[in-house]
Scaffold this motif. Structure first.
Motif, PDB file in Angstrom:
ATOM      1  N   SER A  17      37.752  39.163  32.856  1.00 67.07           N
ATOM      2  CA  SER A  17      38.690  40.256  33.118  1.00 67.07           C
ATOM      3  C   SER A  17      38.805  40.529  34.617  1.00 67.07           C
ATOM      4  O   SER A  17      39.910  40.674  35.149  1.00 67.07           O
ATOM      5  CB  SER A  17      38.232  41.518  32.374  1.00 67.07           C
ATOM      6  N   VAL A  18      37.674  40.594  35.306  1.00 63.03           N
ATOM      7  CA  VAL A  18      37.686  40.813  36.759  1.00 63.03           C
ATOM      8  C   VAL A  18      38.377  39.644  37.449  1.00 63.03           C
ATOM      9  O   VAL A  18      39.251  39.839  38.306  1.00 63.03           O
ATOM     10  CB  VAL A  18      36.253  41.008  37.306  1.00 63.03           C
ATOM     11  N   ASN A  20      40.552  37.566  36.254  1.00 67.36           N
ATOM     12  CA  ASN A  20      41.976  37.575  35.940  1.00 67.36           C
ATOM     13  C   ASN A  20      42.721  38.573  36.825  1.00 67.36           C
ATOM     14  O   ASN A  20      43.787  38.258  37.368  1.00 67.36           O
ATOM     15  CB  ASN A  20      42.194  37.902  34.461  1.00 67.36           C
ATOM     16  N   LYS A  21      42.155  39.761  36.982  1.00 71.70           N
ATOM     17  CA  LYS A  21      42.809  40.788  37.810  1.00 71.70           C
ATOM     18  C   LYS A  21      42.920  40.337  39.263  1.00 71.70           C
ATOM     19  O   LYS A  21      43.947  40.544  39.912  1.00 71.70           O
ATOM     20  CB  LYS A  21      42.064  42.108  37.715  1.00 71.70           C
ATOM     21  N   VAL A  22      41.857  39.726  39.784  1.00 76.39           N
ATOM     22  CA  VAL A  22      41.852  39.326  41.196  1.00 76.39           C
ATOM     23  C   VAL A  22      42.661  38.052  41.425  1.00 76.39           C
ATOM     24  O   VAL A  22      43.568  38.021  42.264  1.00 76.39           O
ATOM     25  CB  VAL A  22      40.410  39.144  41.724  1.00 76.39           C
ATOM     26  N   GLU A  25      46.425  38.010  38.575  1.00 78.17           N
ATOM     27  CA  GLU A  25      47.382  39.086  38.838  1.00 78.17           C
ATOM     28  C   GLU A  25      47.613  39.326  40.332  1.00 78.17           C
ATOM     29  O   GLU A  25      48.751  39.387  40.779  1.00 78.17           O
ATOM     30  CB  GLU A  25      46.917  40.375  38.161  1.00 78.17           C
ATOM     31  N   GLU A  26      46.536  39.460  41.101  1.00 80.21           N
ATOM     32  CA  GLU A  26      46.668  39.793  42.520  1.00 80.21           C
ATOM     33  C   GLU A  26      47.079  38.591  43.371  1.00 80.21           C
ATOM     34  O   GLU A  26      47.991  38.688  44.194  1.00 80.21           O
ATOM     35  CB  GLU A  26      45.346  40.378  43.024  1.00 80.21           C
ATOM     36  N   LEU A  74      37.040  43.591  42.444  1.00 81.14           N
ATOM     37  CA  LEU A  74      38.308  44.286  42.249  1.00 81.14           C
ATOM     38  C   LEU A  74      38.749  44.981  43.537  1.00 81.14           C
ATOM     39  O   LEU A  74      37.917  45.521  44.276  1.00 81.14           O
ATOM     40  CB  LEU A  74      38.185  45.333  41.137  1.00 81.14           C
ATOM     41  N   LYS A  75      40.037  44.956  43.789  1.00 81.48           N
ATOM     42  CA  LYS A  75      40.598  45.549  45.002  1.00 81.48           C
ATOM     43  C   LYS A  75      40.139  47.000  45.180  1.00 81.48           C
ATOM     44  O   LYS A  75      39.818  47.427  46.288  1.00 81.48           O
ATOM     45  CB  LYS A  75      42.127  45.472  44.935  1.00 81.48           C
TER      46      LYS A  75
END
Length: 142
Positions: A17-18, A20-22, A25-26, A74-75
């Motif tokens: 999950s982390v 994927n977000k970084v 997505e980012e 994460l940002k």
């Protein structure tokens, strides 16, 4: 931050999950490049703040060195030394296993971060997922 070696599916899903977000997505890395054929052989780590996953990384060990990969925070949690905590925990785990050298492919914008942690550049710039990287290494056991 509490850093755990991934031992169950929930922790692995938290790490993914982390990542994927970084990365997806980012940074717009395609999912098929972010998650690869090495997931099952890698040792995964996930960092939690107040029981929420905020950092992740993985390590693959071969006979000569360990390769640290997919290191991210994460940002919303950057700038608090969580990346440093994650790297140091990963390195301590490797030292306990007798691993003498660590390598990583760093995005070029993160070179100074890894340099401060004792890593040295050992390659020219190369591209991975359309982003410039450099290979860096560190002796874990002197």
């Amino acid at each position: 931050m509490r850093i755990e070696n991934v031992v169950d599916n929930q922790q692995l899903n938290d790490a993914f999950s982390v990542r994927n977000k970084v990365f997806v997505e980012e940074q717009k890395v395609p999912l098929h490049l972010e998650q690869d054929k090495y997931e099952n052989e890698a040792l995964h780590f996930v960092g939690y703040v107040q029981d929420q996953p905020v950092a992740a990384g993985r390590v693959r060990i071969n006979k000569d060195y360990a390769k640290l990969e997919r290191i991210c925070v994460l940002k919303s949690h950057r700038g608090h030394s969580l990346g440093k905590q994650l790297i140091l925990a990963m390195e301590q785990n490797l030292i306990k296993q007798g691993v003498k050298k660590a390598k990583l492919g760093a995005q070029t914008h993160a070179e100074s971060f890894y340099h401060k942690l004792g890593y040295s550049v050992i390659s020219n710039v190369f591209y991975d997922a359309n982003m410039p990287h450099i290979m860096m290494e560190k002796d874990l056991i002197q």
